[in-house]
Scaffold this active site. Structure first.
Site, short mmCIF file in Angstrom:
data_model
loop_
_atom_site.label_atom_id
_atom_site.label_comp_id
_atom_site.label_asym_id
_atom_site.label_seq_id
_atom_site.Cartn_x
_atom_site.Cartn_y
_atom_site.Cartn_z
N ASP A 157 -3.70 7.39 24.45
CA ASP A 157 -3.86 7.96 25.80
C ASP A 157 -2.57 7.84 26.59
O ASP A 157 -2.58 7.47 27.77
CB ASP A 157 -5.02 7.29 26.53
CG ASP A 157 -5.54 8.15 27.68
OD1 ASP A 157 -5.26 9.36 27.70
OD2 ASP A 157 -6.23 7.60 28.57
N LYS A 159 0.30 9.03 28.80
CA LYS A 159 0.48 10.05 29.83
C LYS A 159 1.17 9.38 31.01
O LYS A 159 1.22 8.14 31.08
CB LYS A 159 -0.86 10.66 30.24
CG LYS A 159 -1.89 9.64 30.73
CD LYS A 159 -3.23 10.30 30.99
CE LYS A 159 -4.26 9.27 31.42
NZ LYS A 159 -5.58 9.88 31.67
N ASN A 162 -0.37 6.38 32.73
CA ASN A 162 -0.46 5.12 32.00
C ASN A 162 0.90 4.53 31.66
O ASN A 162 1.01 3.71 30.75
CB ASN A 162 -1.28 5.33 30.71
CG ASN A 162 -2.75 5.53 31.01
OD1 ASN A 162 -3.23 5.15 32.07
ND2 ASN A 162 -3.47 6.14 30.08
#
Length: 444
Positions: A157, A159, A162
């Site tokens: 995840d 991105k 993050n």
């Protein structure tokens, strides 16, 4: 008031629970974390507080989840999986877990605190970032990804939301709640993550390993430099088609915003064939990272001093301003209907608890980075450090001098969640923590 036993097992009594921490950015960071927790609370019942260790005076982010709610959401296996995975990780460019413990009501993660804001905030504020700055972030995140991949961990995840900056401008990966271990002998099949950043092999359900994180990093780099993502669509179907089929195109002014070497690096990361993707050589993560470091785009990166954080970051957040959207501060002051406080544990017969509550009692074990070795619970990795985790002092410390926010895109399997936003379309078909545990136990 009983004296605190700092030599004993870590617990909430070891920490001061803070609402505001001093002035400047510190003065608002806890409110920001409350805002993140408020959004998360609607999603996965995770909450975040800023805390200070009473003995060391170090500041941390405290992430916690109510145990009965965790059981109700069928998320016990996921929380335990994240707890075990984080024990394995200690890297300069990761938001690391420093302590873990539980009381009768909650499970707690104590994590590195970042104060520089996430890259989504800075991207939305600035519109785009200079190539030099993005290259530096990509180098730091590449170092962290290589570390994870050598330990058979995929983040899944990655991105801008993050990637968090510390107060000196160094980038750190956060939000491991859908990270998993992988095996070279059996490809993962679960569709997980934020769709706009998903690699085509995930959407095609062909199976995947660590190569997907390098695609996501390419999407992030492209978006940070040009202010928009390379593949877009108004619906899930349109976005899937774009990621899978559309040609990689660059803005008309791309040459004025990114060097030729930078364009080539972006093309390398966004190669649909994972065997040809930058960072994805067939001889494994270690050799792949060495190959990446030799790419012309990184010719000015001093890889020797990068991990020690001796280099000055190209962008240093202004610590006199809040590096986040502070528009919801008043609302967050009123959030806590059941304020968190330290409580002594009650004597109870574990055998009388439900199977799920007993599982948390037995498997969400305490962790103290000052006293314990980092280790892996997964048979195929079996990485056990020979020294205790990195201390919080010295330039080479992996302990950043600063907040962690909790990801707002929701957790993985077991958490039922529909969330819609233009930049972050999560998928709901995910591999469960139980399935991953079974996969690991088979030592594929």
């Amino acid at each position: 008031m009983q004296p605190i036993d700092f030599d004993g097992e870590v617990n909430l009594f070891h920490f001061i629970l803070l609402r505001c921490v001093g002035k400047g950015a510190f003065g608002k960071v806890s409110l920001h974390l409350f805002h993140c927790a408020h959004k998360s609370n609607r999603i996965n019942r995770l909450q975040v507080r800023v805390v200070q260790h009473k003995q060391t005076r170090e500041l941390y982010a405290l992430k916690y989840i109510n145990k009965p709610k965790c059981v109700k959401m069928k998320a016990v296996a996921n929380i335990i999986q994240e707890r075990r995975l984080l024990e394995e990780i200690d890297h300069p460019f990761v938001v690391n877990m420093r302590y873990a413990f539980q009381d009768d009501e909650n499970c707690f993660f104590v994590l590195d605190l970042m104060l520089g804001g996430d890259l989504r905030f800075h991207l939305e504020r600035l519109g785009s970032l200079p190539e030099e700055t993005v290259r530096y972030y990509v180098a730091e995140i590449s170092s962290a990804l290589s570390f994870l991949h050598e330990r058979k961990i995929i983040h899944r995840d990655l991105k801008p939301d993050n990637i968090l900056l510390d107060e000196r401008g160094h980038a750190h990966i956060t939000d491991f709640n859908i990270a998993v271990h992988y095996s070279d002998r059996r490809l993962l099949q679960g569709v997980a993550g934020s769709m706009a950043y998903m690699a085509p092999e995930i959407l095609a359900k062909r199976g995947y390993t660590y190569t997907i994180d390098w695609w996501s990093l390419g999407v992030c780099a492209y978006e940070l430099i040009f202010g928009r993502r390379p593949f877009r669509g108004k619906t899930n179907s349109d976005l899937t088609h774009s990621i899978s089929k559309d040609s990689l195109r660059f803005p008309e002014d791309a040459e004025s915003r990114c060097s030729r070497a930078g364009i080539q690096a972006l093309k390398g990361f966004l190669e649909r064939d994972p065997t040809k993707r930058l960072g994805c050589k067939q001889n494994g993560p270690a050799e792949s990272f060495e190959d990446l470091k030799r790419h012309p785009w990184f010719s000015n990166i001093d890889w020797v001093t990068l991990d020690t954080k001796e280099q000055t970051a190209p962008f240093i957040p202004d610590n006199k301003k809040a590096n986040f959207d502070a528009s919801h501060e008043l609302e967050e002051l009123l959030l806590e209907d059941n304020p968190l406080r330290a409580k002594q544990r009650k004597e109870r017969d574990i055998s009388s608890l439900s199977a799920e509550m007993r599982q948390m009692e037995e498997q969400f074990t305490p962790y103290d980075f000052k006293k314990m070795h980092r280790r892996s619970y997964y048979p195929q990795t079996q990485i056990v450090s020979t020294v205790t985790a990195t201390s919080s002092t010295g330039p080479s410390s992996s302990r950043p001098v600063t907040p962690m926010t909790i990801g707002n895109d929701g957790p993985h399997e077991g958490y039922a969640y529909n969330h819609k936003s233009e930049h972050d379309i999560p998928m709901t078909e995910r591999i469960s923590g139980v399935e991953m545990a079974e996969l690991s136990e088979k030592a594929l």
